[in-house]
Scaffold this motif. Structure first.
Motif, PDB file in Angstrom:
ATOM      1  N   PRO A 121     -41.649 -31.389  30.635  1.00 17.77           N
ATOM      2  CA  PRO A 121     -40.283 -30.960  30.340  1.00 17.77           C
ATOM      3  C   PRO A 121     -39.244 -32.019  30.683  1.00 17.77           C
ATOM      4  CG  PRO A 121     -41.097 -29.879  32.317  1.00 17.77           C
ATOM      5  CD  PRO A 121     -42.253 -30.633  31.734  1.00 17.77           C
ATOM      6  N   GLU A 122     -38.214 -32.080  29.850  1.00 14.59           N
ATOM      7  CA  GLU A 122     -37.036 -32.880  30.136  1.00 14.59           C
ATOM      8  C   GLU A 122     -35.848 -31.937  30.218  1.00 14.59           C
ATOM      9  OE1 GLU A 122     -36.384 -36.194  27.513  1.00 14.59           O
ATOM     10  OE2 GLU A 122     -38.225 -37.192  28.168  1.00 14.59           O
ATOM     11  N   PHE A 123     -34.911 -32.260  31.076  1.00 12.29           N
ATOM     12  CA  PHE A 123     -33.754 -31.395  31.277  1.00 12.29           C
ATOM     13  C   PHE A 123     -32.593 -32.223  31.824  1.00 12.29           C
ATOM     14  CE2 PHE A 123     -36.682 -31.381  34.781  1.00 12.29           C
ATOM     15  CZ  PHE A 123     -35.889 -31.606  35.910  1.00 12.29           C
ATOM     16  N   PRO A 124     -31.384 -31.869  31.381  1.00  7.91           N
ATOM     17  CA  PRO A 124     -30.215 -32.602  31.866  1.00  7.91           C
ATOM     18  C   PRO A 124     -29.712 -32.043  33.193  1.00  7.91           C
ATOM     19  CG  PRO A 124     -29.529 -31.005  30.242  1.00  7.91           C
ATOM     20  CD  PRO A 124     -31.039 -30.915  30.333  1.00  7.91           C
ATOM     21  N   VAL A 125     -29.139 -32.930  33.970  1.00  2.00           N
ATOM     22  CA  VAL A 125     -28.375 -32.551  35.151  1.00  2.00           C
ATOM     23  C   VAL A 125     -26.990 -33.162  34.957  1.00  2.00           C
ATOM     24  CG1 VAL A 125     -28.127 -32.712  37.651  1.00  2.00           C
ATOM     25  CG2 VAL A 125     -30.407 -32.462  36.637  1.00  2.00           C
ATOM     26  N   ARG A 126     -25.985 -32.311  35.008  1.00  3.10           N
ATOM     27  CA  ARG A 126     -24.603 -32.781  34.822  1.00  3.10           C
ATOM     28  C   ARG A 126     -23.934 -32.895  36.182  1.00  3.10           C
ATOM     29  NH1 ARG A 126     -26.164 -29.731  30.753  1.00  3.10           N
ATOM     30  NH2 ARG A 126     -25.959 -30.547  28.652  1.00  3.10           N
ATOM     31  N   VAL A 127     -23.200 -33.996  36.354  1.00  7.96           N
ATOM     32  CA  VAL A 127     -22.560 -34.276  37.640  1.00  7.96           C
ATOM     33  C   VAL A 127     -21.082 -34.577  37.409  1.00  7.96           C
ATOM     34  CG1 VAL A 127     -22.623 -35.682  39.730  1.00  7.96           C
ATOM     35  CG2 VAL A 127     -24.736 -35.320  38.425  1.00  7.96           C
ATOM     36  N   THR A 128     -20.255 -33.985  38.224  1.00  3.94           N
ATOM     37  CA  THR A 128     -18.824 -34.271  38.232  1.00  3.94           C
ATOM     38  C   THR A 128     -18.488 -34.929  39.568  1.00  3.94           C
ATOM     39  OG1 THR A 128     -18.381 -32.355  36.839  1.00  3.94           O
ATOM     40  CG2 THR A 128     -16.516 -33.276  38.037  1.00  3.94           C
ATOM     41  N   ILE A 129     -17.748 -36.031  39.515  1.00  2.00           N
ATOM     42  CA  ILE A 129     -17.303 -36.737  40.718  1.00  2.00           C
ATOM     43  C   ILE A 129     -15.804 -36.495  40.856  1.00  2.00           C
ATOM     44  CG2 ILE A 129     -17.184 -38.959  41.916  1.00  2.00           C
ATOM     45  CD1 ILE A 129     -19.379 -39.935  39.900  1.00  2.00           C
ATOM     46  N   GLU A 130     -15.384 -36.069  42.055  1.00  5.27           N
ATOM     47  CA  GLU A 130     -13.978 -35.748  42.283  1.00  5.27           C
ATOM     48  C   GLU A 130     -13.436 -36.426  43.535  1.00  5.27           C
ATOM     49  OE1 GLU A 130     -13.518 -31.532  42.625  1.00  5.27           O
ATOM     50  OE2 GLU A 130     -14.172 -31.147  40.573  1.00  5.27           O
ATOM     51  N   ARG A 131     -12.152 -36.747  43.485  1.00  6.36           N
ATOM     52  CA  ARG A 131     -11.431 -37.205  44.675  1.00  6.36           C
ATOM     53  C   ARG A 131     -11.134 -35.999  45.558  1.00  6.36           C
ATOM     54  NH1 ARG A 131      -7.016 -40.395  41.213  1.00  6.36           N
ATOM     55  NH2 ARG A 131      -6.088 -38.312  41.298  1.00  6.36           N
ATOM     56  N   ALA A 132     -10.643 -36.259  46.741  1.00  6.38           N
ATOM     57  CA  ALA A 132     -10.296 -35.177  47.675  1.00  6.38           C
ATOM     58  C   ALA A 132      -9.212 -34.266  47.114  1.00  6.38           C
ATOM     59  CB  ALA A 132      -9.865 -35.756  49.019  1.00  6.38           C
ATOM     60  N   ASP A 133      -8.348 -34.801  46.216  1.00  5.42           N
ATOM     61  CA  ASP A 133      -7.291 -33.967  45.631  1.00  5.42           C
ATOM     62  C   ASP A 133      -7.774 -33.148  44.432  1.00  5.42           C
ATOM     63  OD1 ASP A 133      -7.479 -35.811  43.528  1.00  5.42           O
ATOM     64  OD2 ASP A 133      -5.434 -36.575  43.763  1.00  5.42           O
ATOM     65  N   GLY A 134      -9.061 -33.230  44.115  1.00  7.53           N
ATOM     66  CA  GLY A 134      -9.644 -32.449  43.031  1.00  7.53           C
ATOM     67  C   GLY A 134      -9.646 -33.135  41.680  1.00  7.53           C
ATOM     68  N   ALA A 135      -9.031 -34.293  41.561  1.00  4.78           N
ATOM     69  CA  ALA A 135      -9.019 -35.013  40.285  1.00  4.78           C
ATOM     70  C   ALA A 135     -10.426 -35.519  39.965  1.00  4.78           C
ATOM     71  CB  ALA A 135      -8.049 -36.186  40.339  1.00  4.78           C
ATOM     72  N   VAL A 136     -10.858 -35.312  38.724  1.00  7.40           N
ATOM     73  CA  VAL A 136     -12.186 -35.774  38.289  1.00  7.40           C
ATOM     74  C   VAL A 136     -12.102 -37.279  38.020  1.00  7.40           C
ATOM     75  CG1 VAL A 136     -13.939 -35.609  36.490  1.00  7.40           C
ATOM     76  CG2 VAL A 136     -12.821 -33.541  37.331  1.00  7.40           C
ATOM     77  N   THR A 137     -12.889 -38.028  38.772  1.00  5.63           N
ATOM     78  CA  THR A 137     -12.899 -39.486  38.613  1.00  5.63           C
ATOM     79  C   THR A 137     -14.071 -39.974  37.790  1.00  5.63           C
ATOM     80  OG1 THR A 137     -14.134 -39.835  40.663  1.00  5.63           O
ATOM     81  CG2 THR A 137     -11.727 -39.772  40.821  1.00  5.63           C
ATOM     82  N   GLY A 138     -15.095 -39.138  37.639  1.00  9.73           N
ATOM     83  CA  GLY A 138     -16.251 -39.542  36.858  1.00  9.73           C
ATOM     84  C   GLY A 138     -17.111 -38.354  36.465  1.00  9.73           C
ATOM     85  N   GLU A 139     -17.869 -38.567  35.401  1.00  6.19           N
ATOM     86  CA  GLU A 139     -18.827 -37.563  34.931  1.00  6.19           C
ATOM     87  C   GLU A 139     -20.113 -38.280  34.562  1.00  6.19           C
ATOM     88  OE1 GLU A 139     -16.001 -34.254  32.882  1.00  6.19           O
ATOM     89  OE2 GLU A 139     -16.188 -36.160  31.807  1.00  6.19           O
ATOM     90  N   MET A 140     -21.218 -37.664  34.908  1.00  8.11           N
ATOM     91  CA  MET A 140     -22.524 -38.272  34.657  1.00  8.11           C
ATOM     92  C   MET A 140     -23.475 -37.215  34.129  1.00  8.11           C
ATOM     93  SD  MET A 140     -24.867 -40.203  37.483  1.00  8.11           S
ATOM     94  CE  MET A 140     -25.530 -41.780  37.042  1.00  8.11           C
ATOM     95  N   THR A 141     -24.334 -37.631  33.219  1.00  8.10           N
ATOM     96  CA  THR A 141     -25.448 -36.793  32.793  1.00  8.10           C
ATOM     97  C   THR A 141     -26.714 -37.600  32.995  1.00  8.10           C
ATOM     98  OG1 THR A 141     -24.121 -35.625  31.154  1.00  8.10           O
ATOM     99  CG2 THR A 141     -26.512 -35.525  30.885  1.00  8.10           C
ATOM    100  N   ILE A 142     -27.650 -37.003  33.704  1.00 15.54           N
ATOM    101  CA  ILE A 142     -28.954 -37.627  33.935  1.00 15.54           C
ATOM    102  C   ILE A 142     -30.000 -36.708  33.340  1.00 15.54           C
ATOM    103  CG2 ILE A 142     -30.599 -38.466  35.646  1.00 15.54           C
ATOM    104  CD1 ILE A 142     -28.250 -38.852  37.524  1.00 15.54           C
ATOM    105  N   VAL A 143     -30.849 -37.255  32.517  1.00 12.04           N
ATOM    106  CA  VAL A 143     -31.979 -36.493  31.984  1.00 12.04           C
ATOM    107  C   VAL A 143     -33.171 -36.776  32.899  1.00 12.04           C
ATOM    108  CG1 VAL A 143     -33.564 -36.168  30.049  1.00 12.04           C
ATOM    109  CG2 VAL A 143     -31.111 -36.550  29.623  1.00 12.04           C
ATOM    110  N   TRP A 144     -33.738 -35.712  33.414  1.00 10.20           N
ATOM    111  CA  TRP A 144     -34.910 -35.777  34.282  1.00 10.20           C
ATOM    112  C   TRP A 144     -36.128 -35.243  33.536  1.00 10.20           C
ATOM    113  CZ3 TRP A 144     -35.369 -37.280  39.473  1.00 10.20           C
ATOM    114  CH2 TRP A 144     -34.173 -37.664  40.097  1.00 10.20           C
ATOM    115  N   THR A 145     -37.298 -35.617  34.011  1.00 12.33           N
ATOM    116  CA  THR A 145     -38.543 -35.041  33.540  1.00 12.33           C
ATOM    117  C   THR A 145     -39.395 -34.657  34.741  1.00 12.33           C
ATOM    118  OG1 THR A 145     -40.428 -35.350  32.032  1.00 12.33           O
ATOM    119  CG2 THR A 145     -39.849 -37.229  33.382  1.00 12.33           C
ATOM    120  N   LEU A 146     -40.309 -33.740  34.504  1.00 10.58           N
ATOM    121  CA  LEU A 146     -41.358 -33.430  35.482  1.00 10.58           C
ATOM    122  C   LEU A 146     -42.651 -33.947  34.874  1.00 10.58           C
ATOM    123  CD1 LEU A 146     -40.471 -29.795  36.610  1.00 10.58           C
ATOM    124  CD2 LEU A 146     -39.955 -31.949  37.774  1.00 10.58           C
TER     125      LEU A 146
END
Length: 150
Positions: A121-146
């Motif tokens: 199986p392959e599956f995405p993991v979505r990641v949001t990176i935020e500053r302390a004030d809550g502003a989104v500074t980055g977004e990442m998608t990593i596809v993983w497999t088992l």
């Protein structure tokens, strides 16, 4: 302490040197979500005084690995989790500490059923990176497999 008794954060810190190098803090790890923080350290800064893009990438990738380990740690005797692809977008200037929140993009039961059926199986993991004030500074998608063990 055995691997069975370690928390996800302790296990990743013990086995992944970059987790220790960046002093990542594990705030939450469940089978659905992981939240990690990159402390504001001068050694991790870029040329403008914020966290280096590589440090933010490692933070996000580590958060994704934490949720994958929390979700599928019980399957390590028969499958190896591996990152397949990763894509990151830097959205805003990051300054100070930043936090990454990773979530699985498919239900755990569906992924396990695919593995049980002989698939890889392959599956995405979505990641949001935020500053302390809550502003989104980055977004990442990593596809993983088992990857099933032979």
């Amino acid at each position: 302490m055995s691997a069975d008794q370690m928390s996800v954060g302790e296990l990743l810190a013990a086995t992944v040197p970059m987790v220790r190098t960046l002093e990542l803090e594990f705030l939450e790890t469940t089978a659905d979500r992981a939240v990690l923080r990159l402390p504001d350290r001068e050694a991790h800064h870029n040329h403008i005084g914020g966290p280096h893009a590589g440090a933010m990438f490692t933070l996000a990738e580590s958060a994704s690995g934490a949720v994958v380990l929390a979700a599928f740690g019980g399957l390590l005797d028969r499958a190896v989790p591996l990152a397949v692809t990763a894509e990151i977008a830097y959205r805003k200037l990051a300054m100070g500490e930043v936090t990454a929140t990773a979530t699985l993009g498919r239900p755990v039961a569906d992924i396990v059923a695919e593995l049980d059926g002989g698939g890889r199986p392959e599956f995405p993991v979505r990641v949001t990176i935020e500053r302390a004030d809550g502003a989104v500074t980055g977004e990442m998608t990593i596809v993983w497999t088992l990857r099933p063990k032979s």
